[in-house]
Structures are given as C-alpha cells and as structure tokens.
Motif scaffolding. Sequence first.
Motif, PDB file in Angstrom:
ATOM      1  N   LEU A   3      -1.746   3.923   6.028  1.00  0.00           N
ATOM      2  CA  LEU A   3      -1.473   3.521   7.406  1.00  0.00           C
ATOM      3  C   LEU A   3      -2.273   2.284   7.782  1.00  0.00           C
ATOM      4  CD1 LEU A   3      -0.016   4.271  10.067  1.00  0.00           C
ATOM      5  CD2 LEU A   3      -2.059   5.580  10.681  1.00  0.00           C
ATOM      6  N   SER A   4      -3.520   2.216   7.326  1.00  0.00           N
ATOM      7  CA  SER A   4      -4.359   1.065   7.660  1.00  0.00           C
ATOM      8  C   SER A   4      -3.827  -0.221   7.036  1.00  0.00           C
ATOM      9  CB  SER A   4      -5.802   1.314   7.220  1.00  0.00           C
ATOM     10  OG  SER A   4      -5.877   1.628   5.845  1.00  0.00           O
ATOM     11  N   SER A   5      -3.227  -0.121   5.852  1.00  0.00           N
ATOM     12  CA  SER A   5      -2.610  -1.297   5.230  1.00  0.00           C
ATOM     13  C   SER A   5      -1.330  -1.680   5.949  1.00  0.00           C
ATOM     14  CB  SER A   5      -2.321  -1.024   3.752  1.00  0.00           C
ATOM     15  OG  SER A   5      -3.509  -0.796   3.030  1.00  0.00           O
ATOM     16  N   LEU A   6      -0.524  -0.692   6.304  1.00  0.00           N
ATOM     17  CA  LEU A   6       0.721  -0.942   7.015  1.00  0.00           C
ATOM     18  C   LEU A   6       0.457  -1.695   8.318  1.00  0.00           C
ATOM     19  CD1 LEU A   6       3.866  -0.069   7.058  1.00  0.00           C
ATOM     20  CD2 LEU A   6       3.088   1.635   8.717  1.00  0.00           C
ATOM     21  N   LEU A   7      -0.602  -1.287   9.024  1.00  0.00           N
ATOM     22  CA  LEU A   7      -0.925  -1.878  10.327  1.00  0.00           C
ATOM     23  C   LEU A   7      -1.861  -3.072  10.218  1.00  0.00           C
ATOM     24  CD1 LEU A   7      -1.454   1.442  12.318  1.00  0.00           C
ATOM     25  CD2 LEU A   7       0.574  -0.029  12.333  1.00  0.00           C
ATOM     26  N   THR A   8      -2.310  -3.375   9.010  1.00  0.00           N
ATOM     27  CA  THR A   8      -3.241  -4.483   8.748  1.00  0.00           C
ATOM     28  C   THR A   8      -4.489  -4.363   9.621  1.00  0.00           C
ATOM     29  OG1 THR A   8      -1.236  -5.832   8.460  1.00  0.00           O
ATOM     30  CG2 THR A   8      -3.331  -6.949   8.260  1.00  0.00           C
ATOM     31  N   ILE A   9      -5.168  -3.227   9.494  1.00  0.00           N
ATOM     32  CA  ILE A   9      -6.395  -3.013  10.263  1.00  0.00           C
ATOM     33  C   ILE A   9      -7.532  -3.802   9.634  1.00  0.00           C
ATOM     34  CG2 ILE A   9      -8.019  -1.320  11.161  1.00  0.00           C
ATOM     35  CD1 ILE A   9      -5.200  -1.030  12.275  1.00  0.00           C
ATOM     36  N   ARG A  10      -8.147  -4.649  10.415  1.00  0.00           N
ATOM     37  CA  ARG A  10      -9.252  -5.484   9.938  1.00  0.00           C
ATOM     38  C   ARG A  10     -10.569  -5.018  10.557  1.00  0.00           C
ATOM     39  NH1 ARG A  10      -4.979  -9.257  10.697  1.00  0.00           N
ATOM     40  NH2 ARG A  10      -4.385 -10.295   8.747  1.00  0.00           N
ATOM     41  N   PRO A  11     -11.691  -5.433   9.990  1.00  0.00           N
ATOM     42  CA  PRO A  11     -12.981  -5.093  10.607  1.00  0.00           C
ATOM     43  C   PRO A  11     -13.035  -5.550  12.061  1.00  0.00           C
ATOM     44  CG  PRO A  11     -13.330  -5.937   8.398  1.00  0.00           C
ATOM     45  CD  PRO A  11     -11.865  -6.146   8.698  1.00  0.00           C
TER      46      PRO A  11
END
Length: 223
Positions: A3-11
């Motif tokens: 999910l974090s990759s799908l949403l491109t979650i960055r620091p």
Amino acid sequence: MTLSSLLTIRPGITALIGGGGKTTAMYTLARELSVRGSVVCTTTTHIYPPDHLPVLDGKNDAKLAVALGWCNCVCVGVPTQDGKLAAPAFSPYRLAELADFVLVEADGSRGLPIKAHQPHEPVIPEFAGLVLTLIGASGFGKPVREAVHRWEQFCQLTGAAPEEPVTADNLSRLLLAEGLEDKVFVNQAENAGDMETARRLAAILPKPVCAGSLQGGIWTCLS
C-alpha cells in the motif's frame, strides 16, 4: 505491491482524512513503513489507542527516541477520559524531526463511510507532504443521509438531495468543491459494482485514485 508503494508514501507527514478506513490504512502503512524507517502514528483529532503498539503521550523526546529504537513504530497521543487519544503536545512537525514517517489520522467520520467537511475540518497538519482521502465503498448507492457524516454539508456542496443515492458523480462534486486531498483511496471495493463506481470516480477526478480492500490486502491504482 504494498500500500505504501501504491500511494508513494515518502518520509515526512502523511495525513489521512475522510471516511471508512482511515485507522486501518494508518496501521497498514505503519507496518509496511517500519521496515524502511521509524514510524509515529498520531492524531490531530481523536483515535482509539492501539493494542499492538506502544503508546506514548509525546511529552518527552528521550522516551520517544528510546521507544522508536526498540520497536521502530509507536503511537503518540494524550489519553482522554473517554478512553481515546487526543493530539499530543508535540506537533506533527516536531514528531517528523524525531521519526522518518509520521502518519496522522486527521479527521473523524463517526464510523460512516463518507465524510463532508465543515469549514473547521479536517485538522490537516501544516507541513503534511501527502493528504489522502479515504472513501468507503459501502456507502455507494445508499441515501446520502445514511452514508455521509455531515450529510447536510454534502448536499450543500453537491446539490444532492438527502435521499439521493451516493454516486461517483456527486462524490466527485464533493471532492472537487473541497479540494483537500492529493490522492483518493476507495476502500471496501470488494465487488465488480463497487470497482466500477470507483473507476467512474477516477475518470472524473484530476488526481490519483486507488481502490481495493484494506481488510483483504488487495488494491490497485485506477488513475
């Protein structure tokens, strides 16, 4: 794909707003991101304390640093009399100086799948790098009055009647009128009809829309 990759979650700070699935999304992202760095889950409103993470009140830098060193993921909030956690003394910006990722539940929907916002809502942190709106597909096709928290505001912003069903068209009018988020995640999309409504929503909105089931661990990007 996570999910974090799908949403491109960055620091930095990620704020979760809207309806069905904010808490599940926050802890799903926390679990994934804790492999990449330290994570703080917190709120600018109220959340129930998790039973799977250490909970700190956010009043002591040293204690927070020790906790993050021990388990790499914690929840920070001030206990209230009703058993929930309120916003900590530390701002999300300060928490972002202490942890790699700060996930903020920045809205409340009283358990309803869709949320319209009054002018003082949601409580998005000033330095949020990503604002994600959650929409629960369980509200699709239901009367606005039943599916939407702040349904009066929904009707005012979209022109929909209280007994009118929630559709991709009136949802898109709501999101475009409010203009709060960077991305949308349609949760609870577990059948072909819900996915088709999510696709229609994605075709209208000029921003990324993803859909799937947080509980089922299945998701995809639609635009």
